[in-house]
Design an enzyme around this catalytic site. Structure first.
Site, PDB file in Angstrom:
ATOM      1  N   TYR A   1       0.831  -1.223   0.000  1.00 51.76           N
ATOM      2  CA  TYR A   1       0.000   0.000   0.000  1.00 51.76           C
ATOM      3  C   TYR A   1       0.860   1.264   0.000  1.00 51.76           C
ATOM      4  O   TYR A   1       0.373   2.350  -0.304  1.00 51.76           O
ATOM      5  CB  TYR A   1      -0.935   0.028   1.212  1.00 51.76           C
ATOM      6  CG  TYR A   1      -2.023  -1.036   1.193  1.00 51.76           C
ATOM      7  CD1 TYR A   1      -2.359  -1.705   0.012  1.00 51.76           C
ATOM      8  CD2 TYR A   1      -2.717  -1.367   2.350  1.00 51.76           C
ATOM      9  CE1 TYR A   1      -3.344  -2.681   0.002  1.00 51.76           C
ATOM     10  CE2 TYR A   1      -3.706  -2.339   2.335  1.00 51.76           C
ATOM     11  CZ  TYR A   1      -4.012  -2.996   1.154  1.00 51.76           C
ATOM     12  OH  TYR A   1      -4.989  -3.963   1.143  1.00 51.76           O
TER      13      TYR A   1
ATOM     14  N   LYS B   1       3.512 -15.204   1.651  1.00 52.04           N
ATOM     15  CA  LYS B   1       3.525 -16.032   0.445  1.00 52.04           C
ATOM     16  C   LYS B   1       4.992 -16.262   0.059  1.00 52.04           C
ATOM     17  O   LYS B   1       5.441 -15.829  -1.012  1.00 52.04           O
ATOM     18  CB  LYS B   1       2.754 -15.336  -0.679  1.00 52.04           C
ATOM     19  CG  LYS B   1       1.252 -15.277  -0.462  1.00 52.04           C
ATOM     20  CD  LYS B   1       0.539 -16.575  -0.799  1.00 52.04           C
ATOM     21  CE  LYS B   1       0.538 -16.819  -2.303  1.00 52.04           C
ATOM     22  NZ  LYS B   1      -0.053 -18.155  -2.617  1.00 52.04           N
TER      23      LYS B   1
ATOM     24  N   ASP C   1      -2.802 -17.801   1.499  1.00 53.41           N
ATOM     25  CA  ASP C   1      -4.008 -18.371   0.870  1.00 53.41           C
ATOM     26  C   ASP C   1      -4.529 -19.543   1.704  1.00 53.41           C
ATOM     27  O   ASP C   1      -5.737 -19.676   1.936  1.00 53.41           O
ATOM     28  CB  ASP C   1      -3.739 -18.783  -0.588  1.00 53.41           C
ATOM     29  CG  ASP C   1      -2.465 -19.604  -0.756  1.00 53.41           C
ATOM     30  OD1 ASP C   1      -1.618 -19.606   0.161  1.00 53.41           O
ATOM     31  OD2 ASP C   1      -2.317 -20.254  -1.815  1.00 53.41           O
TER      32      ASP C   1
ATOM     33  N   ASP D   1      -5.129  -7.065   5.852  1.00 51.49           N
ATOM     34  CA  ASP D   1      -6.362  -6.374   5.499  1.00 51.49           C
ATOM     35  C   ASP D   1      -7.445  -7.409   5.184  1.00 51.49           C
ATOM     36  O   ASP D   1      -8.578  -7.349   5.695  1.00 51.49           O
ATOM     37  CB  ASP D   1      -6.070  -5.498   4.264  1.00 51.49           C
ATOM     38  CG  ASP D   1      -7.109  -4.422   4.043  1.00 51.49           C
ATOM     39  OD1 ASP D   1      -8.067  -4.363   4.831  1.00 51.49           O
ATOM     40  OD2 ASP D   1      -6.962  -3.648   3.079  1.00 51.49           O
TER      41      ASP D   1
ATOM     42  N   ASP E   1     -10.564  -8.990   7.995  1.00 48.88           N
ATOM     43  CA  ASP E   1     -11.984  -8.835   7.676  1.00 48.88           C
ATOM     44  C   ASP E   1     -12.682 -10.187   7.603  1.00 48.88           C
ATOM     45  O   ASP E   1     -13.830 -10.331   8.046  1.00 48.88           O
ATOM     46  CB  ASP E   1     -12.165  -8.078   6.359  1.00 48.88           C
ATOM     47  CG  ASP E   1     -12.205  -6.570   6.582  1.00 48.88           C
ATOM     48  OD1 ASP E   1     -11.934  -6.133   7.725  1.00 48.88           O
ATOM     49  OD2 ASP E   1     -12.500  -5.822   5.635  1.00 48.88           O
TER      50      ASP E   1
END
Ligand code: NAD
Length: 370
Positions: free
Chosen positions: A143, A194, A227, A251, A255
């Site tokens: 970001y 990852k 994942d 993020d 959620d």
């Protein structure tokens, strides 16, 4: 009376002031019944500050925030300020607070209260007793990394670029927060990245392992690709205690984890900065929900997310773990007794206002402390 330190309250916009009133009730209760007081200041932020001072947060408010042991924020924003330019929008107040306080670790607990087990979309046996903490890196990664932007290529097509970038220190400091929290919980950290396809993921794994081996060898550490972590969160979320991950994956995972528990009105959060020489961290606590303009001013909002954010402040900024436990238990008892605000209403339960929910939680505190 034992003064526990400085608390800055920033109610903000929409339902912010309503839910914050219920926190004030608990603060009053603590003073009267437990002899615990705080030096409380209150100031404007977001749209309310724009209306009063033309800025989403003033320098004076920032000075108070920087001197506080903890900041408790309601929510900012609303349709009244939607058309303002980006630089002066209510959200800029939040961003400045996070940036100037140096808050790099975002703590998002996902806890399932027994009484609300049926509010989850998952089966009751999967979520009953769920209590996990996601620690998300907040100020680095894709970001913020450069180069970034959209460029036009010689053939007229376009290319969008964002850069995932992490340094040793950025990873180590958030890893330390996660391990430290794990020592106060069930002593287990799962680090998620990852590393199979990203070099920044390899570095993440190596640095988290370094901090573990050197500073927290007693904590159980495992690594999981992000994942797989997303899948495991919905398959068997109770396998986790603390999950530490980067800004982007955090993020998404936070959620997803939040929704395991049902309602936005129940979710607290904390953002922490670096520890000073005394081990004290700058900190801001806020509910995950926004200013809910659709129900603002109607005494309908659920104050529990903000009360649980205050419980996190008690635990992490004021060293009042027993009082935090008490407040969480009071919330549990009130829900167990069948009271619900509209957002978590279920058949056969009693629907109550913001104020009645707050009052009932204070009465439950009374009973617990008797
Ligand atoms: P929201 O979280 O404000 O509301 C989403 C839905 O959930 C609404 O229907 C609302 O009524 C309900 N809801 C939220 N909190 C509730 C509570 N405590 N009790 C009962 N119901 C609740 O999100 P939104 O509608 O997307 O955004 C509204 C405004 O809030 C926007 O201006 C947005 O920018 C801002 N916002 C601020 C923050 C923040 O301050 N951290 C976060 C998200 C959104």
């Amino acid at each position: 009376m034992a003064n526990k330190g400085k608390l800055l309250i920033l109610p903000g916009d929409g339902i912010g002031p309503e839910v914050m009133r219920e926190v004030r009730r608990v603060i009053d209760w603590m003073a009267k019944k437990r002899g615990i007081t705080f030096e409380v200041e209150e100031a404007l932020v977001g749209g309310a500050s724009i209306d009063a001072y033309g800025k989403p947060v003033t320098d004076e408010t920032m000075d108070i925030a920087l001197a506080a042991d903890a900041v408790l924020l309601g929510a900012v924003g609303g349709p009244k300020w939607d058309d303002l330019p980006f630089e002066v929008k209510p959200e800029r107040g939040l961003l400045r607070l996070r940036k100037d306080l140096g808050l790099f670790a975002n703590l998002r607990p996902a806890m399932c209260f027994d009484a609300l087990v049926d509010a989850s979309t998952l089966k009751p046996e999967i979520v009953r007793g769920l209590d996990i903490m996601i620690v998300r890196e907040l100020t680095g990664g894709v970001y913020f990394g450069t180069p970034r932007g959209i460029e036009t290529l010689p053939d007229g097509s376009r290319r969008g670029v964002n850069t995932q970038v992490y340094t040793t220190e950025e990873i180590r400091r958030v890893a330390r927060v996660a391990f430290d929290i794990a020592t106060k919980r069930n002593n287990k950290v799962t680090s998620s990245e990852k590393a199979n396809v990203m070099e920044s993921g390899i570095l993440w794994r190596e640095e988290v392992t370094f901090v573990h081996d050197k500073e927290f060898p007693g904590v159980e550490l495992s690594h999981m690709y992000a994942d797989n972590c997303a899948m495991q969160l919905v398959r068997n979320p109770k396998q986790f205690d603390v999950i530490v991950t980067d800004n982007l994956f955090g993020d998404l995972l936070s959620d997803a984890a939040a929704m395991l528990t049902g309602s936005l009105g129940m979710l607290p959060s904390a953002s922490l900065g670096a520890a000073d020489a005394n081990g004290k961290r700058k900190a801001m606590y806020e509910p995950v929900h926004g200013s809910a303009p659709d129900i603002a001013g109607k005494d309908l909002a659920n104050p529990i997310a903000t009360l649980l954010s205050f419980a996190m402040a008690l635990r992490y900024s004021f060293d009042l773990g027993a009082e935090a436990d008490l407040l969480e238990k009071a919330v549990e008892n009130v829900l167990g007794g069948g009271l619900r605000t509209g957002d978590i209403m279920q058949p056969g339960m009693a629907k109550v206002s913001t104020g009645v929910m707050g009052e009932s939680i204070v009465r439950a505190l009374d009973k617990l402390a008797a």
